[in-house]
Design an enzyme around this catalytic site. Structure first.
Site, PDB file in Angstrom:
ATOM      1  N   HIS A 156       0.837  -1.221   0.000  1.00 29.58           N
ATOM      2  CA  HIS A 156       0.000   0.000   0.000  1.00 29.58           C
ATOM      3  C   HIS A 156       0.863   1.259   0.000  1.00 29.58           C
ATOM      4  O   HIS A 156       0.427   2.308   0.478  1.00 29.58           O
ATOM      5  CB  HIS A 156      -0.938   0.044   1.220  1.00 29.58           C
ATOM      6  CG  HIS A 156      -1.680  -1.231   1.456  1.00 29.58           C
ATOM      7  ND1 HIS A 156      -2.917  -1.483   0.929  1.00 29.58           N
ATOM      8  CD2 HIS A 156      -1.341  -2.352   2.153  1.00 29.58           C
ATOM      9  CE1 HIS A 156      -3.329  -2.693   1.301  1.00 29.58           C
ATOM     10  NE2 HIS A 156      -2.381  -3.243   2.031  1.00 29.58           N
ATOM     11  N   SER A 277      14.839  21.491 -16.263  1.00 25.90           N
ATOM     12  CA  SER A 277      13.628  22.268 -16.497  1.00 25.90           C
ATOM     13  C   SER A 277      14.019  23.578 -17.165  1.00 25.90           C
ATOM     14  O   SER A 277      15.112  24.095 -16.942  1.00 25.90           O
ATOM     15  CB  SER A 277      12.948  22.539 -15.156  1.00 25.90           C
ATOM     16  OG  SER A 277      12.175  23.726 -15.240  1.00 25.90           O
ATOM     17  N   LYS A 283      15.945  21.517 -11.036  1.00 27.44           N
ATOM     18  CA  LYS A 283      15.288  20.271 -11.428  1.00 27.44           C
ATOM     19  C   LYS A 283      16.193  19.305 -12.186  1.00 27.44           C
ATOM     20  O   LYS A 283      17.033  19.698 -12.982  1.00 27.44           O
ATOM     21  CB  LYS A 283      14.066  20.569 -12.319  1.00 27.44           C
ATOM     22  CG  LYS A 283      12.937  21.268 -11.622  1.00 27.44           C
ATOM     23  CD  LYS A 283      12.246  20.431 -10.536  1.00 27.44           C
ATOM     24  CE  LYS A 283      11.433  19.312 -11.095  1.00 27.44           C
ATOM     25  NZ  LYS A 283      10.222  19.777 -11.785  1.00 27.44           N
ATOM     26  N   ASN A 285      14.942  15.880 -13.995  1.00 27.48           N
ATOM     27  CA  ASN A 285      13.700  15.125 -14.184  1.00 27.48           C
ATOM     28  C   ASN A 285      13.929  13.739 -14.787  1.00 27.48           C
ATOM     29  O   ASN A 285      14.723  13.594 -15.720  1.00 27.48           O
ATOM     30  CB  ASN A 285      12.745  15.913 -15.085  1.00 27.48           C
ATOM     31  CG  ASN A 285      12.322  17.225 -14.454  1.00 27.48           C
ATOM     32  OD1 ASN A 285      12.222  17.323 -13.231  1.00 27.48           O
ATOM     33  ND2 ASN A 285      12.094  18.238 -15.283  1.00 27.48           N
ATOM     34  N   GLU A 290       9.538   8.349 -17.264  1.00 23.80           N
ATOM     35  CA  GLU A 290       8.153   8.808 -17.452  1.00 23.80           C
ATOM     36  C   GLU A 290       7.650   8.471 -18.859  1.00 23.80           C
ATOM     37  O   GLU A 290       6.499   8.070 -19.047  1.00 23.80           O
ATOM     38  CB  GLU A 290       8.065  10.313 -17.220  1.00 23.80           C
ATOM     39  CG  GLU A 290       8.254  10.690 -15.759  1.00 23.80           C
ATOM     40  CD  GLU A 290       8.385  12.191 -15.571  1.00 23.80           C
ATOM     41  OE1 GLU A 290       7.461  12.796 -15.022  1.00 23.80           O
ATOM     42  OE2 GLU A 290       9.406  12.769 -15.980  1.00 23.80           O
ATOM     43  N   TYR A 317      -9.704 -13.591 -45.980  1.00 18.34           N
ATOM     44  CA  TYR A 317      -9.008 -12.305 -45.937  1.00 18.34           C
ATOM     45  C   TYR A 317      -9.985 -11.144 -46.147  1.00 18.34           C
ATOM     46  O   TYR A 317     -10.891 -11.212 -46.968  1.00 18.34           O
ATOM     47  CB  TYR A 317      -7.916 -12.245 -47.019  1.00 18.34           C
ATOM     48  CG  TYR A 317      -7.204 -10.890 -47.054  1.00 18.34           C
ATOM     49  CD1 TYR A 317      -6.144 -10.625 -46.201  1.00 18.34           C
ATOM     50  CD2 TYR A 317      -7.638  -9.870 -47.907  1.00 18.34           C
ATOM     51  CE1 TYR A 317      -5.512  -9.386 -46.203  1.00 18.34           C
ATOM     52  CE2 TYR A 317      -7.015  -8.625 -47.904  1.00 18.34           C
ATOM     53  CZ  TYR A 317      -5.955  -8.399 -47.046  1.00 18.34           C
ATOM     54  OH  TYR A 317      -5.340  -7.171 -47.048  1.00 18.34           O
ATOM     55  N   GLN A 322      -5.057  -5.373 -43.223  1.00 15.52           N
ATOM     56  CA  GLN A 322      -3.869  -4.578 -43.531  1.00 15.52           C
ATOM     57  C   GLN A 322      -3.480  -3.701 -42.320  1.00 15.52           C
ATOM     58  O   GLN A 322      -2.320  -3.334 -42.153  1.00 15.52           O
ATOM     59  CB  GLN A 322      -4.151  -3.701 -44.755  1.00 15.52           C
ATOM     60  CG  GLN A 322      -3.014  -2.815 -45.196  1.00 15.52           C
ATOM     61  CD  GLN A 322      -3.224  -2.287 -46.599  1.00 15.52           C
ATOM     62  OE1 GLN A 322      -3.089  -3.036 -47.555  1.00 15.52           O
ATOM     63  NE2 GLN A 322      -3.577  -1.026 -46.731  1.00 15.52           N
ATOM     64  N   LYS A 325      -0.527  -4.449 -39.494  1.00 15.58           N
ATOM     65  CA  LYS A 325       0.895  -4.106 -39.563  1.00 15.58           C
ATOM     66  C   LYS A 325       1.236  -2.802 -38.860  1.00 15.58           C
ATOM     67  O   LYS A 325       2.203  -2.745 -38.095  1.00 15.58           O
ATOM     68  CB  LYS A 325       1.355  -4.087 -41.026  1.00 15.58           C
ATOM     69  CG  LYS A 325       1.570  -5.508 -41.560  1.00 15.58           C
ATOM     70  CD  LYS A 325       1.812  -5.579 -43.028  1.00 15.58           C
ATOM     71  CE  LYS A 325       0.548  -5.417 -43.841  1.00 15.58           C
ATOM     72  NZ  LYS A 325      -0.512  -6.409 -43.501  1.00 15.58           N
TER      73      LYS A 325
HETATM   74  N1  ARG Z   1      -1.297  -5.011 -48.483  1.00 15.99           N
HETATM   75  C1  ARG Z   1      -2.176  -6.074 -48.182  1.00 15.99           C
HETATM   76  C2  ARG Z   1      -2.217  -6.311 -46.682  1.00 15.99           C
HETATM   77  O1  ARG Z   1      -1.357  -5.853 -46.040  1.00 15.99           O
HETATM   78  C3  ARG Z   1      -1.715  -7.323 -48.873  1.00 15.99           C
HETATM   79  C4  ARG Z   1      -2.776  -8.336 -49.076  1.00 15.99           C
HETATM   80  C5  ARG Z   1      -3.683  -7.892 -50.154  1.00 15.99           C
HETATM   81  N2  ARG Z   1      -4.648  -8.862 -50.501  1.00 15.99           N
HETATM   82  C6  ARG Z   1      -5.780  -8.549 -51.093  1.00 15.99           C
HETATM   83  N3  ARG Z   1      -6.617  -9.512 -51.337  1.00 15.99           N
HETATM   84  N4  ARG Z   1      -6.062  -7.330 -51.428  1.00 15.99           N
HETATM   85  O2  ARG Z   1      -3.106  -6.891 -46.155  1.00 15.99           O
END
Ligand code: ARG
Length: 458
Positions: A156, A277, A283, A285, A290, A317, A322, A325
């Site tokens: 605590h 600062s 200061k 920091n 942080e 798909y 997309q 990523k």
């Molecule tokens: N740039 C697309 C992705 O990252 C690649 C796959 C595309 N496939 C499709 N059926 N359009 O998902």
């Protein structure tokens, strides 16, 4: 730029829609994996007599040249391309003409992106594991230097019991060692090749998916082609492992921030990992700590975004995918950056042992040990607990501490007390006599250090 898929269309895509659709901005990172995947695919197509050996060799050679040219900077990645897969294929075809057009036989971008991403994440996760190991080594080193450094342990955020700084640091070592195992497990689950799933239904060609998987360092192939192209569980698993790493780094950061405040002054961060600062000259920091704490939220966001993106998707798909990523690349970059500054910040931090000790002398953190002393003399724990509570209240009222409260005061609470109590409740004794497995006692702490060393050796 004319599209590789332009055949069916009578009109070009709108410029804004094209930009919106394009992923080259972020998926160009995967150029190496994309090219390696294509090389393995081309080799398999020839081995299975789907394309000629000469064509396959020409494709593989040219892909090698493209890879070298991208790496040397001779071939800049075209920001107008739709994605990295289209870019590499278009470049191949522009260099070797019709032969290049044979590469995409028995393959789709759907399985291509799935295989590229798995390979990319495998490589990046290896790097993160190496960074975590470097952090573990630093923590273990600091722990070895602080087996006798006593500070208050808290519950605590109230002073609770004396512990050693080594013991406290090793709690984090345990967390980061689990993080490594979590990443290794996620890679194990992910390391199956989806290549050859094609668009979703597989193919009529007599492909050999296993040989491609082996050539690309996978442990095997995904068993259902629909799942092969639509599964992003591996992103979710990795993102959750990255989130847990950030949560650990953030808790550690929070303590470093507290410890370096004037209120605690348990550590002093090195100048190279602090900032001043613009207005307050005094200061210093802890900005790095942080920021690590702050960036934890964005990695959680990457995880939440990905889970949410996936939750309503029908098989197989969908372009939504997309978005996987940007989220996972952001998380990787964040984790890598945070580990990159956190580890040297800990390595260069000065431990202010005297201040830790002084804090441990206040706050009655040996009260449990005083109760244990009475138990060893024959009193039931609950009775001892009550008497010690009364003694603590007395000390608070009189401005005394347990360590120096005179014997006659002790005797007024119970006859059980004798002069040996002062040694029994000294901070050093409190720590040394913690003999249970995993405890703060020196034997246990040495075992923990050994465990981490062994873990790092494996
Ligand atoms: N740039 C697309 C992705 O990252 C690649 C796959 C595309 N496939 C499709 N059926 N359009 O998902």
């Amino acid at each position: 730029m004319s599209k590789l898929w332009a055949g069916r269309f009578s009109k070009e895509i709108d410029k804004l829609a094209d930009d919106f659709n394009s992923s080259i901005r972020f998926d160009s990172k995967m150029y190496k994996q994309d090219i390696k995947g294509s090389m393995a695919h081309a080799a398999m197509l020839a081995a299975q007599h789907i394309i000629g050996k000469d064509d396959s060799e020409k494709i593989i050679d040219c892909l090698g040249d493209i890879l070298a040219d991208i790496e040397s900077g001779k071939l800049p990645i075209d920001p107008e391309a739709e994605d990295i897969h289209m870019f590499v294929e278009a470049e191949l075809t522009s260099r070797i003409g019709d032969t290049g057009k044979k590469l995409h036989t028995a393959r789709s971008r759907n399985d291509q992106v799935a295989v590229d991403l798995r390979m990319y994440l495998r490589d990046e996760t290896d790097e993160i594991i190496a960074s975590l190991k470097a952090l573990l080594a630093v923590i273990n080193e600091k722990a070895s230097e602080n087996i006798d450094t006593i500070l208050p342990g808290y519950t605590h955020l109230q002073r609770a019991q004396p512990i050693t700084f080594a013991h406290h640091l090793l709690a984090y070592a345990m967390m980061f060692s689990r993080d490594i195992v979590r990443l290794q497990d996620a890679v194990k689950h992910m390391n199956l090749s989806p290549l050859g799933s094609c668009a979703l239904a597989g193919t009529t060609y007599n492909t050999d998916r296993e040989s491609v998987a082996e050539a690309l360092g996978f442990d095997g192939i995904t068993l259902n082609s629909i799942d092969g192209v639509s599964d992003r569980d591996f992103c979710v698993e990795l993102l959750s492992a990255y989130s847990v790493i950030m949560m650990h780094l953030s808790r550690f950061s929070e303590e470093v921030i507290l410890w370096s405040s004037w209120e605690f002054k348990f550590v002093e961060l090195d100048d190279s990992y602090t900032t001043g600062s613009s207005i307050m000259p005094q200061k210093k920091n802890p900005d790095m700590a942080e920021l690590v704490r702050g960036k934890t939220g964005r990695v959680y966001g990457d995880l939440m975004g990905t889970l949410t993106m996936l939750k309503g998707l029908p098989l197989a798909y969908n372009k939504d995918m997309q978005e996987d990523k940007e989220a996972i690349f952001d998380a990787i970059e964040t984790v890598k950056m945070c580990l990159g500054v956190f580890t040297p910040m800990i390595a260069t931090m000065t431990v202010l042992k005297d201040n830790m000790y002084k804090a441990a002398q206040k706050g009655f953190i040996n009260a449990t040990d005083l109760a244990d002393y009475m138990v060893k003399k024959g009193l039931p724990f609950r009775s001892a607990y009550k008497i010690v509570g009364q003694i603590v209240a007395h000390c608070i009222e009189k401005g005394e501490v347990l360590d120096t409260l005179p014997m006659e005061s002790y005797k007024s609470f119970s006859d059980i007390f004798e002069d040996d109590l002062y040694n029994e409740i000294s901070l050093e004794t409190c720590v040394k006599t913690r003999i249970s497995a995993g405890s703060t006692g020196p034997e246990s702490v040495k075992k923990q250090i050994e465990y981490i060393n062994k873990f790092l050796g494996e």
